[in-house]
Design an enzyme around this catalytic site. Structure first.
Site, PDB file in Angstrom:
ATOM      1  N   CYS A 114       6.721  -3.540   4.101  1.00 14.57           N
ATOM      2  CA  CYS A 114       7.549  -2.883   3.344  1.00 14.57           C
ATOM      3  C   CYS A 114       9.435  -3.183   4.458  1.00 14.57           C
ATOM      4  O   CYS A 114      10.434  -4.011   2.881  1.00 14.57           O
ATOM      5  CB  CYS A 114       7.970  -1.032   3.816  1.00 14.57           C
ATOM      6  SG  CYS A 114       8.711  -0.041   3.495  1.00 14.57           S
ATOM      7  N   HIS A 143       1.835   0.129   2.570  1.00 11.05           N
ATOM      8  CA  HIS A 143       1.721  -0.770   3.735  1.00 11.05           C
ATOM      9  C   HIS A 143       0.219   0.042   4.611  1.00 11.05           C
ATOM     10  O   HIS A 143      -0.374   0.909   5.047  1.00 11.05           O
ATOM     11  CB  HIS A 143       2.187   1.082   5.148  1.00 11.05           C
ATOM     12  CG  HIS A 143       3.819   1.160   5.021  1.00 11.05           C
ATOM     13  ND1 HIS A 143       4.310   0.673   5.771  1.00 11.05           N
ATOM     14  CD2 HIS A 143       4.347   1.585   3.960  1.00 11.05           C
ATOM     15  CE1 HIS A 143       5.501   0.547   5.706  1.00 11.05           C
ATOM     16  NE2 HIS A 143       6.139   1.585   4.372  1.00 11.05           N
ATOM     17  N   GLU A 161      -1.275  -1.180   7.132  1.00  8.50           N
ATOM     18  CA  GLU A 161      -1.686  -0.781   8.164  1.00  8.50           C
ATOM     19  C   GLU A 161      -1.526   1.066   8.628  1.00  8.50           C
ATOM     20  O   GLU A 161      -1.859   1.812   9.963  1.00  8.50           O
ATOM     21  CB  GLU A 161      -0.181  -1.130   9.507  1.00  8.50           C
ATOM     22  CG  GLU A 161       1.135  -0.686   9.437  1.00  8.50           C
ATOM     23  CD  GLU A 161       2.179  -0.597   8.376  1.00  8.50           C
ATOM     24  OE1 GLU A 161       1.709  -1.114   7.128  1.00  8.50           O
ATOM     25  OE2 GLU A 161       2.794   0.354   8.030  1.00  8.50           O
TER      26      GLU A 161
END
Lengths: 81, 235
Positions: free
Chosen positions: B86, B203, B205
């Site tokens: 990002c 994302h 994560e």
């Protein structure tokens, strides 16, 4: 002494913000408005003792390295004595 | 093996990345403050999401001048792994470690939702463990994720297999309707020519726990861990 730097999107790059602004202006009923493109404007004050061509060289470099992203933006530098 | 997570003023996905590496990947990880310049001891550096320097000037434009970034350039040149997520992707583009730029979303809105991703290149250190036949569900959260580049760059990206992820529909079809932000050719993530630097807007994560709706992101971190282990065993 002052430098003015104008940063604008390259003509080939779409400007959705400019388009949205254009839409708002149209809704106010103004006629004859063509394209609107949004950009950025920087004012940089300079030491009056500075040599004007040195100042231009520095500001051009700052514009290229920091103020504009040359992948998507063009810039124009004006120096005012 | 050691991971590093870079922290700029305004980073806000640094703890998410740290959490995933320590809890789910199960590897040592440390934060790296942006004023640090010594990256010795790290095998991979994650540049996390967030709003470094408040997105002032352009997203990622000011983070590029932090002291750690010169070290990250050297680190990448040594062939070590750099992963920008990002805002991290935006920073890597601004720093010239990846080609192109990320512009304001076509629809101008900040978009926060799960998107479908198609793996376009399994042959990168970040994707060997990702099943290319599966559509990945990973969230995006950005207002400036509209990837753009000139025609010559785009051709190079295609020829070199640098396009790693594309936005797609649930069947894996890359369509205009599945493009959330107007990105050129639905590009969601790219790597450099040497394939040791990856940047992506989604994302992973945030997609490592079933409880959060998806654990598809784990395969990316597992791939990277495997790549580091291979480098270590070859040394």
């Amino acid at each position: 002494m002052k430098a003015k730097v104008f940063v604008t999107l390259k003509p080939s790059v779409l400007d959705p913000q400019g388009k949205a602004i254009h839409h708002s202006v149209d809704s106010l009923g103004y006629s004859g408005i063509g394209d609107i493109r949004q950009g950025k404007y920087f004012e940089i004050s300079l030491d009056p003792a500075m040599d004007i061509s040195d100042a231009r060289t520095s500001i051009e470099r700052i514009a290229k390295d920091v103020l504009a992203n040359p992948v998507i933006e063009d810039y124009r530098v004006e120096i005012e004595a | 093996m050691k991971f590093g997570v870079v922290v700029f003023p305004g980073s806000n996905c640094d703890h998410d990345a740290y959490h995933v590496i320590s809890k789910h990947v199960g590897q040592p990880v440390d934060f790296i403050w942006h004023k640090e310049t010594d990256l010795s001891g790290f095998d991979a550096v994650i540049i996390p999401g967030g709003f470094s320097y408040g997105d002032y000037l352009r997203c990622g434009a000011l983070a590029r001048f932090s002291p750690v970034m010169q070290s990250i350039k050297d680190f990448a040149a040594e062939g070590k792994f750099v992963f920008g997520i990002c805002n991290g992707f935006q920073i890597l583009c601004e720093a010239g470690l990846l080609p192109g730029a990320l512009m304001r979303n076509e629809g101008l809105h900040f978009i926060c939702k799960h998107v479908n991703l198609k793996l376009e290149n399994q042959n990168t250190p970040f994707t060997t463990e990702v099943d290319p036949a599966r559509v990945l569900s990973i969230p995006i959260a950005h207002a400036e994720g509209n990837y753009t580049c000139d025609d010559a760059t785009f051709q190079q990206l295609e020829e070199n297999g640098q396009i790693v992820f594309r936005y797609c529909d649930e069947k894996g079809e890359v369509t205009d309707a599945a493009n959330p932000n107007g990105a050129r050719s639905n590009i969601a993530g790219i790597c450099n020519v040497d394939r040791n630097v990856l940047g992506m807007m989604p994302h992973p994560e945030r997609a490592c726990e079933e409880m959060l709706g998806s654990n598809d992101g784990r395969d990316i971190f597992r791939s990277l861990t495997k790549a580091i282990a291979e480098v270590e065993s070859a040394a």
